[in-house]
Design an enzyme around this catalytic site. Structure first.
Site, short mmCIF file in Angstrom:
data_model
loop_
_atom_site.label_atom_id
_atom_site.label_comp_id
_atom_site.label_asym_id
_atom_site.label_seq_id
_atom_site.Cartn_x
_atom_site.Cartn_y
_atom_site.Cartn_z
N LYS B 95 -7.98 -11.95 -4.36
CA LYS B 95 -7.13 -11.64 -3.21
C LYS B 95 -8.07 -11.16 -2.12
O LYS B 95 -8.65 -10.08 -2.21
CB LYS B 95 -6.10 -10.55 -3.57
CG LYS B 95 -5.31 -10.09 -2.36
CD LYS B 95 -4.34 -8.97 -2.68
CE LYS B 95 -3.95 -8.26 -1.39
NZ LYS B 95 -2.98 -7.19 -1.59
N GLY B 156 1.74 -0.76 3.04
CA GLY B 156 2.24 0.57 2.75
C GLY B 156 3.31 1.07 3.70
O GLY B 156 3.79 2.19 3.54
N ALA B 183 2.44 -7.45 1.32
CA ALA B 183 2.37 -6.20 2.08
C ALA B 183 3.58 -5.96 2.98
O ALA B 183 4.14 -6.88 3.57
CB ALA B 183 1.11 -6.13 2.95
N GLY B 184 3.97 -4.69 3.04
CA GLY B 184 5.01 -4.25 3.96
C GLY B 184 6.41 -4.25 3.41
O GLY B 184 7.32 -3.73 4.05
N ASN B 205 3.39 -3.31 -3.97
CA ASN B 205 2.84 -2.21 -4.75
C ASN B 205 3.55 -0.90 -4.45
O ASN B 205 4.26 -0.34 -5.27
CB ASN B 205 1.33 -2.11 -4.48
CG ASN B 205 0.61 -1.13 -5.40
OD1 ASN B 205 -0.60 -1.23 -5.59
ND2 ASN B 205 1.28 -0.18 -6.00
N THR B 206 3.38 -0.42 -3.21
CA THR B 206 3.86 0.92 -2.86
C THR B 206 5.37 1.09 -3.09
O THR B 206 5.80 2.15 -3.57
CB THR B 206 3.54 1.21 -1.37
OG1 THR B 206 2.16 0.91 -1.15
CG2 THR B 206 3.77 2.67 -1.03
#
Lengths: 65, 257
Positions: B95, B156, B183-184, B205-206
């Site tokens: 990645k 994040g 992301a996001g 992830n977050t």
């Protein structure tokens, strides 16, 4: 000789990268290495000589996103 | 879904950072049904050996890993990190992140294209973290990338899809390329919305790691992604501005006095 290992300068007597890893207690650990910003494959650690002022990075798997 | 000749069942790719504990991480991965998790490389102390336990945990989960180049701000850093990752994780997958701006963590798309070219030529299977820019997408495909990963919003931030128009355009322009929102994403509804646009998968992830109950949230995302995919395949209706009665107008009895 003085070598910077993971950002910390220290005195190390090891002549090769393989000897340095042994001296620093990495025996058996899964790590990858870069010397002065260049990747050094595991198979070349025995023949990679260290010199005064070298910057050595030793990394391992870690959490990531 | 095929990613670089590998058949993948789950359309959720899960990050492994920021969980309250290793056991909650393991539970969340299992609950997500993800086949692929992202990992990183960080400095290891010979004495503490923090990375060794983490790596044992991931191997026990039996998932495929996608190593990242998170935190790299230059082509050289990213390429060297990818080389180290290939050796440690025994995978050509990477990645690729080349960060260009500290506040938004948005990619340096020029450095990204350059690093992608170097890594693809060296046999890597590159998953580039990119903006939704069509021209950048073209450059990355020219460089040899066979998967693209546009951001939904800054890493994040949990803001969801900041630019649905741009993401729709990207999907339409590159209909044959696997596209993963990376992301996001903050909520399962964001993930479902991306899947309804025709995106192939979601990397997050977050949103799971920082949830009150990460395994439960992982399951919620898995369900939302499955629902969004099913909706896309079912062919969503066109939205319109004015109302249109759904109950037949013809045959309505005349009941006025």
């Amino acid at each position: 000789m003085r070598i910077t290992i993971n950002g910390v300068e220290r005195e190390l007597a090891a002549a090769t990268l393989a000897a340095a890893l042994k001296a620093l207690d990495y025996g058996g650990s899964i790590v990858a290495t870069a010397l002065n910003g260049h990747f050094v494959p595991a198979r070349k650690r025995e023949t990679t000589k260290l010199a005064e002022g070298d910057r050595l990075e030793i990394v391992a798997p870690r959490q990531g996103g | 879904m095929r990613l670089y000749e590998v058949e993948v069942a789950s359309r959720l790719l899960l990050g492994t950072a920021q969980y309250p504990s290793p056991s909650i991480l393991a539970e969340a991965v299992r609950a997500s049904s993800a086949d692929i998790v992202t990992v990183s490389l960080r400095r290891e102390s010979g004495r503490l050996r923090e990375g060794q336990d983490f790596w044992s945990l991931i191997r026990e989960l039996g998932v495929r890993v996608l190593p990242n180049t998170a935190g790299c701000h230059s082509v050289k850093e990213a390429v060297t990190t990818a080389e180290m990752a290939r050796e440690i994780f025994a995978t050509d997958w990477i990645k690729l992140e080349v960060i260009g701006e500290a506040d938004t963590l948005q990619p340096d798309v020029f450095g990204l294209a350059e690093a992608a070219r170097i890594l693809c030529a060296d046999g890597f299977s590159v998953f580039p973290y990119m903006t939704e820019d069509l021209v950048v997408a073209d450059r990355l495909l020219e460089a040899g990338c066979k998967v693209l990963m546009p951001w939904g919003a800054p890493i994040g931030s949990g803001k969801g899809l900041n630019n649905p128009f741009g993401l729709r355009a990207l999907r339409a322009h590159f209909s044959d390329v696997p596209l993963i929102i990376d992301a996001g994403v903050g909520l399962p509804s964001h993930a479902a919305a991306a899947m309804e646009l025709g995106y192939d998968a979601i990397l997050l992830n977050t949103a799971v790691a920082k949830a009150g109950d990460p395994p439960a949230m992982a399951r919620a995302f898995a369900l939302a992604i499955e629902a969004g995919r099913a909706a896309y395949l079912a062919g969503p209706m066109e939205a319109r501005d004015m109302a249109a009665p759904s109950t037949p107008v013809i045959g309505k009895p005349s009941l006025t006095g």
